[in-house]
Write an enzyme that holds these catalytic residues in place. Sequence first.
Site, mmCIF file in Angstrom:
data_model
loop_
_atom_site.group_PDB
_atom_site.id
_atom_site.type_symbol
_atom_site.label_atom_id
_atom_site.label_comp_id
_atom_site.label_asym_id
_atom_site.label_seq_id
_atom_site.Cartn_x
_atom_site.Cartn_y
_atom_site.Cartn_z
ATOM 1 N N TYR A 1 0.814 -1.227 0.000
ATOM 2 C CA TYR A 1 0.000 0.000 0.000
ATOM 3 C C TYR A 1 0.841 1.268 0.000
ATOM 4 O O TYR A 1 0.437 2.281 -0.551
ATOM 5 C CB TYR A 1 -0.916 -0.003 1.225
ATOM 6 N N LYS B 1 -2.118 -14.113 2.827
ATOM 7 C CA LYS B 1 -2.111 -14.814 1.535
ATOM 8 C C LYS B 1 -0.791 -15.572 1.444
ATOM 9 O O LYS B 1 -0.077 -15.519 0.435
ATOM 10 C CB LYS B 1 -2.270 -13.777 0.408
ATOM 11 N N ASP C 1 -6.929 -2.372 3.952
ATOM 12 C CA ASP C 1 -7.587 -1.252 3.271
ATOM 13 C C ASP C 1 -8.872 -1.737 2.596
ATOM 14 O O ASP C 1 -9.941 -1.141 2.737
ATOM 15 C CB ASP C 1 -6.602 -0.705 2.224
#
Length: 335
Positions: free
Chosen positions: A125, A174, A231
Amino acid sequence: MTQTITVIRGDGIGPEIMDATLHVLDSMNLGLQYEFADAGLVALEKHGELLPQATLDSIRKNRIALKSPLTTPVGEGFSSINVELRKRFDLYANVRPAKSFPNTKSRFADGVDLITVRENTEGAYIGEGQALSEDGETAVLTQKVTRRGSERIVRYAFELARRTGRKKVTVVHKANILKSTSGLFLKTARAVAAEYPDIECNEMIVDNTCMQLVMRPEQFDIIVTTNLFGDIISDLCAGLVGGLGLAPGANIGADAAIFEAVHGTAPDIAGQGKANPCALLLGAAQMLDHLGECEKAERLRAAIVATLEAKDSLTPDLGGTGNTMSFAKAIASRI
Ligand code: ATP
């Protein structure tokens, strides 16, 4: 309580929702003192800069800020003032509660009561190492995750669980595909979780998390995850419970904390008294929790719920005919 907080009234609907929020806080006789400071478009017009030194000094001194949404004009030095504030004060934890409220246009009228704890300082991000090749055909980005960054955010989530009597932390990752970055986050999270045997910890892959959130959101209590996943997930959660008008957020570091509404400046309704003040009010409730005034925070939340239940003076986004201040007054009258 005697506490001075930095108050940033912001742009667009910012001043309207801040006035409404301060009206409610004043009605609670909290002993809060306000130090007003400028940021965003207002600051650019008044002081020639988006984030004046005086504002940074005020936050550094008071350690607590309540902030309305800000406009970051394109080409003025920062890509986002909010991101800049997170960097300046190392506000590593982004904490976003999502709770069902009555009489809101939400998919889940009840049953959702979860908090997303998002790492705020690293990962994809923050856009580190972003580059586009000269021919415009290839773009790259560095994604850096550290053990320190992972450890402190996961610890924050478990401490939050203990403090608030929550029972479960879900680590969202992940690691099956992003073996280095998400892998390090997960491995670190497991080590931290082992120190909290009283809190249940489970692990969930981010794509499955999205499906589970939409189908059975009541299974979640606290979610902790990396920056970009957080987010996306936290907006998904806001959508589950009625959208941005009811979504607060806190950015918390060791030396400062900034409380806010998650939505933007809503220029389409600015200056019309239509803005829903609830998101910022709920941000103020998070601030009271942070200051150790949990009972008062609960009273504020209960007054918001009671006002929604009574459909008293609700703003147009909630289907009412009230305005920002009449809604705030209705809430204040129930505290
Ligand atoms: P920005 O550029 O500052 O992000 P934006 O309009 O793109 O502004 P938001 O401010 O988040 O994004 O607004 C998205 C939509 O939600 C708009 O239609 C806006 O009017 C509405 N909205 C946002 N906040 C509120 C609020 N507090 N009360 C009512 N409507 C809101």
